[in-house]
Design a protein around this motif. Structure first.
Motif, short mmCIF file in Angstrom:
data_model
loop_
_atom_site.label_atom_id
_atom_site.label_comp_id
_atom_site.label_asym_id
_atom_site.label_seq_id
_atom_site.Cartn_x
_atom_site.Cartn_y
_atom_site.Cartn_z
N PHE A 128 -4.47 3.01 5.37
CA PHE A 128 -5.19 4.08 4.66
C PHE A 128 -4.75 4.12 3.20
O PHE A 128 -3.73 3.54 2.83
CB PHE A 128 -4.94 5.43 5.32
N THR A 129 -5.54 4.81 2.40
CA THR A 129 -5.18 5.04 1.00
C THR A 129 -4.78 6.50 0.86
O THR A 129 -5.56 7.39 1.18
CB THR A 129 -6.36 4.74 0.06
N SER A 130 -3.56 6.74 0.40
CA SER A 130 -3.06 8.11 0.30
C SER A 130 -3.91 8.93 -0.65
O SER A 130 -4.22 8.50 -1.76
CB SER A 130 -1.60 8.10 -0.20
N VAL A 131 -4.30 10.11 -0.19
CA VAL A 131 -5.12 11.01 -1.00
C VAL A 131 -4.36 11.45 -2.25
O VAL A 131 -4.92 11.53 -3.34
CB VAL A 131 -5.54 12.25 -0.17
N THR A 178 -1.46 10.01 -3.77
CA THR A 178 -0.95 8.98 -4.70
C THR A 178 -1.96 7.89 -5.03
O THR A 178 -1.80 7.18 -6.01
CB THR A 178 0.31 8.32 -4.12
N GLY A 179 -2.99 7.74 -4.17
CA GLY A 179 -3.95 6.66 -4.37
C GLY A 179 -3.42 5.30 -3.95
O GLY A 179 -4.07 4.28 -4.16
N LYS A 180 -2.23 5.26 -3.34
CA LYS A 180 -1.63 4.00 -2.90
C LYS A 180 -2.15 3.60 -1.51
O LYS A 180 -2.36 4.45 -0.65
CB LYS A 180 -0.10 4.12 -2.84
N ARG A 181 -2.31 2.30 -1.32
CA ARG A 181 -2.68 1.77 -0.01
C ARG A 181 -1.41 1.70 0.84
O ARG A 181 -0.40 1.14 0.41
CB ARG A 181 -3.31 0.39 -0.14
N GLN A 182 -1.47 2.28 2.04
CA GLN A 182 -0.30 2.27 2.91
C GLN A 182 -0.64 1.64 4.25
O GLN A 182 -1.74 1.84 4.78
CB GLN A 182 0.24 3.69 3.11
N VAL A 183 0.32 0.88 4.77
CA VAL A 183 0.16 0.23 6.07
C VAL A 183 1.33 0.65 6.94
O VAL A 183 2.49 0.35 6.63
CB VAL A 183 0.12 -1.31 5.93
N ILE A 184 1.04 1.36 8.04
CA ILE A 184 2.08 1.88 8.93
C ILE A 184 1.94 1.22 10.31
O ILE A 184 0.86 1.28 10.92
CB ILE A 184 1.97 3.41 9.09
N ALA A 185 3.01 0.60 10.78
CA ALA A 185 3.00 0.01 12.12
C ALA A 185 2.94 1.13 13.17
O ALA A 185 3.64 2.14 13.04
CB ALA A 185 4.24 -0.85 12.33
#
Length: 390
Positions: A265-268, A270-277
């Motif tokens: 997802f893209t953090s609302v 920070t705008g950063k793309r995050q990948v969580i296992a």
């Protein structure tokens, strides 16, 4: 600078003419149409500059004119006090509120409207809340009124009258300070040095749940006694307890965000793309209540529901959704996780933000070591310490 009101010569189909404000200065003139202020010429008294008493069908007409005159006086007075030259063009700009240099509320609202397209939705929404609180406090707030005394009174208004927590109150003051600085950059002479405005901490006391308390929440979540209205909000809360999601991110995650055992997802914020296992607990939460990926609620509804749930299960702490993020961070470190990895999971740009959780866990460990003083109560060692201290 002088002014007067006069009717336009044109008469519309209803027999009404539009009222104009005429401003003159050094043989120059500005004419400003007063939108929606129309009256039949026979009911207008040019000498008194008011509607005649016989114009009972427009009862608010003279009241609106009173308000306009007050606005004119405010603009002229503010420029005089700020020792700024008031030109006709600048008066027109102030009067039409394109970017007020007299009324802080008008200035802030114009800035919010102009910048909405470049602001994050959540940021704009939160700053509009600040503006509405200010508007509730006072219909107009002149820049010249905003002093340290006014700031102190407004803090009291937020705490006592509006019932805000101190962290929320400081958040409001921080936004006010931001827009005062913006006004100063644009040449507005302030009655206060903004560096003197103390905003305080907006981070709160980082309430978190320990493993036993999370287990209590999970037991209620999987029980057959849980209320239907509690299930999805609690499921989202537990999802964050095991992944560290902000409420804005937890609310946006759907089936489409899940791919190959990862949540992408893209953090609302920070705008950063995050990948969580996806860990086994997360799988279990989603499988038990798949509706958490489809049903959406307001943040306020979720937080109200979490307070109800805390009462039901007997947790005395003040539980909001953000407690789940703090819970994830502190429990991650308690279980031996590395702070550098935690920084990446939480999406912090500065490790100083993450180090706060390290300090919390360290304080817990320090308090834990003091328990050993009770190992041999009243022992030779405690007596030795007492003699040394004396």
């Amino acid at each position: 600078m002088n002014y007067k009101f006069s009717l336009h010569n044109h008469v519309d189909k209803k027999g009404r003419s539009l009222l104009y404000l005429h401003i003159t200065q050094d043989s120059k003139r500005q004419r400003i149409p007063l939108e929606d202020m129309k009256i039949e010429p026979r009911f207008w008294d040019q000498k008194k500059q008011r509607a005649k008493s016989s114009a009972k069908h427009v009862p608010h007409f003279n009241l609106l004119l009173d308000n306009i005159e007050r606005k004119i006086t405010t603009i002229k007075t503010t420029y005089h006090l700020q020792e700024m030259h008031l030109t006709l063009d600048r008066f027109k700009e102030e009067f039409l509120n394109t970017m007020s240099r007299t009324d802080f509320l008008a200035f802030m609202k114009k800035m919010l409207d102009d910048n909405q397209h470049i602001m994050k939705e959540g940021t704009h929404k939160n700053q509009m809340k600040v503006w509405r609180k200010l508007k509730k406090h006072s219909e107009t707030i002149r820049f010249s009124e905003i002093t340290l005394s006014w700031i102190s009174d407004y803090k009291n208004f937020l705490l006592v009258k509006e019932g805000l927590a101190s962290t929320s109150m400081f958040g409001h003051i921080k936004v006010i300070k931001k827009y005062l600085n913006e006004a100063s950059k644009r040449g507005v002479k302030l009655a206060i040095e903004t560096r003197m405005i103390h905003c305080g901490s907006t981070s709160g006391n980082r309430v978190n749940l320990d493993g036993e308390e999370v287990d209590i929440m999970a037991e209620y979540f999987t029980s057959r006694f849980i209320k239907d209205s509690h299930k999805v909000p609690l499921g989202l809360f537990l999802l964050s307890c095991f992944n560290g999601f902000r409420i804005s991110d937890a609310q946006q995650i759907t089936k489409e965000n899940i791919s190959k055992n990862k949540i992408i997802f893209t953090s609302v914020k920070t705008g950063k793309r995050q990948v969580i296992a996806i860990n086994l607990t997360t799988k279990s939460i989603i499988n038990h209540c798949p509706e958490i990926l489809s049903q959406k609620f307001t943040d306020q509804h979720i937080n109200r529901t979490l307070k109800d749930i805390a009462q039901v299960v007997g947790i005395k702490k003040e539980v909001t959704f953000h407690v789940a993020r703090h819970t994830f961070a502190t429990n991650y470190l308690r279980l031996g996780g590395k702070v550098e990895v935690l920084q990446q999971i939480l999406g912090h740009s500065d490790i100083k933000e993450t180090m706060i959780y390290v300090h919390i866990v360290q304080e817990e460990q320090d308090r834990g070591m003091l328990i050993l003083d009770n190992l041999i109560e009243g022992s030779h060692f405690s007596q030795l310490h007492a003699n040394t201290a004396a």
